[in-house]
Design a protein around this motif. Sequence first.
Motif, PDB file in Angstrom:
ATOM      1  N   ARG A 125       8.662  -3.775  40.947  1.00 52.06           N
ATOM      2  CA  ARG A 125       7.306  -4.135  41.353  1.00 52.06           C
ATOM      3  C   ARG A 125       7.186  -4.385  42.850  1.00 52.06           C
ATOM      4  N   SER A 126       8.270  -4.201  43.563  1.00 47.86           N
ATOM      5  CA  SER A 126       8.195  -4.311  45.015  1.00 47.86           C
ATOM      6  C   SER A 126       7.463  -3.100  45.575  1.00 47.86           C
ATOM      7  N   GLY A 127       6.629  -3.316  46.580  1.00 44.95           N
ATOM      8  CA  GLY A 127       5.877  -2.199  47.124  1.00 44.95           C
ATOM      9  C   GLY A 127       5.172  -2.533  48.412  1.00 44.95           C
ATOM     10  N   TRP A 139       0.427 -11.548  43.519  1.00 49.65           N
ATOM     11  CA  TRP A 139      -0.732 -10.651  43.521  1.00 49.65           C
ATOM     12  C   TRP A 139      -0.307  -9.237  43.111  1.00 49.65           C
ATOM     13  N   ALA A 140       0.718  -8.712  43.750  1.00 46.71           N
ATOM     14  CA  ALA A 140       1.166  -7.353  43.454  1.00 46.71           C
ATOM     15  C   ALA A 140       1.682  -7.231  42.023  1.00 46.71           C
ATOM     16  N   GLU A 141       2.490  -8.205  41.593  1.00 45.59           N
ATOM     17  CA  GLU A 141       3.050  -8.154  40.239  1.00 45.59           C
ATOM     18  C   GLU A 141       1.951  -8.211  39.192  1.00 45.59           C
ATOM     19  N   SER A 142       0.928  -9.033  39.429  1.00 41.93           N
ATOM     20  CA  SER A 142      -0.166  -9.152  38.473  1.00 41.93           C
ATOM     21  C   SER A 142      -0.922  -7.840  38.333  1.00 41.93           C
ATOM     22  N   TRP A 143      -1.233  -7.194  39.453  1.00 39.46           N
ATOM     23  CA  TRP A 143      -2.005  -5.950  39.387  1.00 39.46           C
ATOM     24  C   TRP A 143      -1.169  -4.790  38.866  1.00 39.46           C
ATOM     25  N   VAL A 144       0.110  -4.774  39.191  1.00 45.78           N
ATOM     26  CA  VAL A 144       0.981  -3.720  38.657  1.00 45.78           C
ATOM     27  C   VAL A 144       1.106  -3.866  37.143  1.00 45.78           C
ATOM     28  N   ASP A 145       1.246  -5.112  36.662  1.00 50.40           N
ATOM     29  CA  ASP A 145       1.324  -5.348  35.220  1.00 50.40           C
ATOM     30  C   ASP A 145       0.052  -4.881  34.514  1.00 50.40           C
ATOM     31  N   ALA A 170      -8.605   2.275  37.733  1.00 47.68           N
ATOM     32  CA  ALA A 170      -9.274   1.261  38.535  1.00 47.68           C
ATOM     33  C   ALA A 170      -8.252   0.339  39.203  1.00 47.68           C
ATOM     34  N   TRP A 171      -7.241  -0.075  38.438  1.00 51.44           N
ATOM     35  CA  TRP A 171      -6.208  -0.947  39.016  1.00 51.44           C
ATOM     36  C   TRP A 171      -5.366  -0.192  40.035  1.00 51.44           C
ATOM     37  N   ARG A 209      -1.782 -23.605  41.616  1.00 55.99           N
ATOM     38  CA  ARG A 209      -0.946 -22.493  41.193  1.00 55.99           C
ATOM     39  C   ARG A 209       0.270 -22.990  40.400  1.00 55.99           C
ATOM     40  N   THR A 210       0.566 -22.336  39.293  1.00 57.63           N
ATOM     41  CA  THR A 210       1.755 -22.643  38.499  1.00 57.63           C
ATOM     42  C   THR A 210       2.872 -21.696  38.905  1.00 57.63           C
ATOM     43  N   ALA A 211       4.047 -22.254  39.156  1.00 55.46           N
ATOM     44  CA  ALA A 211       5.184 -21.431  39.581  1.00 55.46           C
ATOM     45  C   ALA A 211       5.595 -20.499  38.457  1.00 55.46           C
ATOM     46  N   SER A 212       5.871 -19.273  38.803  1.00 50.34           N
ATOM     47  CA  SER A 212       6.353 -18.304  37.824  1.00 50.34           C
ATOM     48  C   SER A 212       7.878 -18.320  37.810  1.00 50.34           C
ATOM     49  N   ASN A 213       8.431 -17.669  36.832  1.00 52.07           N
ATOM     50  CA  ASN A 213       9.893 -17.571  36.748  1.00 52.07           C
ATOM     51  C   ASN A 213      10.381 -16.244  37.331  1.00 52.07           C
ATOM     52  N   SER A 214       9.570 -15.655  38.201  1.00 47.87           N
ATOM     53  CA  SER A 214       9.921 -14.346  38.740  1.00 47.87           C
ATOM     54  C   SER A 214      11.073 -14.451  39.722  1.00 47.87           C
TER      55      SER A 214
END
Length: 459
Positions: free
Chosen positions: A269-271, A189-195, A204-205, A342-347
């Motif tokens: 992207r940690s926060g 969730w955080a990584e998606s919105w930060v991106d 807005a984001w 959900r598809t696993a990410s490579n993060s």
Amino acid sequence: MGAVLGLCSAAQLACCCGSAACSLCCSACPSCKNSTSTRIMYAVMMLLGTIVACIMLSPGLQDALQKVPFCSSGEGGGQFIDIAANSVQVNCSGLVGYLAVYRLCFAMSLFFFIMAVLMIGVKSSKDPRAGIQNGFWAIKYMILIGGIIGAFFIPRGSFGDVWMYFGMIGGFLFILIQLVLIIDFAHSWAESWVDKYEETESRAWYCALLSFTFLNYALAVTAVVLFYVFYTTTESCGLHKFFISFNLILCVIISIVSILPKVQESQPRSGLLQASVITLYTMYLTWSAMTNAPDKNCKPNWGEVIHGESPSDDKNDEPAFDGESIASLIIWFFCVLYSSMRTASNSQASRLTMSDKVLLKDDNSASGDPESGDNHHVWDNEDDGVAYSWSFFHTMFGLATLYVMMTLTNWFTPSNSDLSTLSSNMAAVWVKIVSSWICLFLYTWTLVAPLILTNRDFS
């Protein structure tokens, strides 16, 4: 009960959610991958079973069943079916209550565990066992319904006492899987919105990130205040005070760690958004643990708090399908649905939490895409390799069934080999509290592991 499980025709469900061959009979179904549709189909199967279990706990259901001609009016003892000289009588008291939920979940979990054993070692859909995994839905539904009916013939004896321990162990193991999914969700969730914020530079984001972070922390602080007000009312509630204070301190620590310069350097992207989600979930686990405490003086009577009514002791002794159970089922349903779609990410976070072992692999390049001209509505994307571990998936669903069983029965302990009398279980308190500590440790590990294991690449 079988009628409820058969609300959706197995053949029709197979048409839309079965193997690729089934898609030929249903041109109206949307296109999707075989790996996704199969997981959704099993999720629907478990959801239907959960609905039946909830119905079994409905107030007044037993009295309504007694009006059915073939139902006996016994107290549940003896045989499930009594064949008399001129009639067949069914002991309908065995179809309702906590023992009925135990039997239903016993059959469902056994089904998933057997499937887990059958699917060990499957590498691709070319394996002959792929047909069992992705098809034969009508037969699998009939086997499951038959197993549920057979479970009601299990003698009372010590079944409730023994199966409760299996349920507690399985429920704890599913909570650990649930922790992984919650942490993966927080990071994703955080990584998606930060991106999106970095790509669009839209305020807005940025405002959305701040708003949800503030909301999560506000809810967590509110929860802590309410815990101190309602769950620490007497001197005997010292353990509750320790749980609340200790978990609050740990949540403050992880929030600080998440924004340390060294952590930010290794994980930009940690926060605080991730930390706020974990904090809120920790408060939920703390609340869930305290509701299972045996000491009634350390738990609020919500009927008295809200309506000013003080129920009788007998009524207060009876476990109820309360708000904690509803919240647990909502989180459970979210995790089951999340793990199915959900598809696993490579993060980095996915690798550290091992959620890439639980979720679907990224298989966008799989063969059989209908947009390439195959015109299949459900296509086989696992011809070269499975998109997830079929065996582990069924093991997870078996554990999820046991978690549902314990949630619906409030993690209570059966007394005198009979689930008509239950009592609060201190073991359940420690299961949930330890789970909250594991959750905090696992999240902290995703933050500090790259700093500790500098010789390893988690990207």
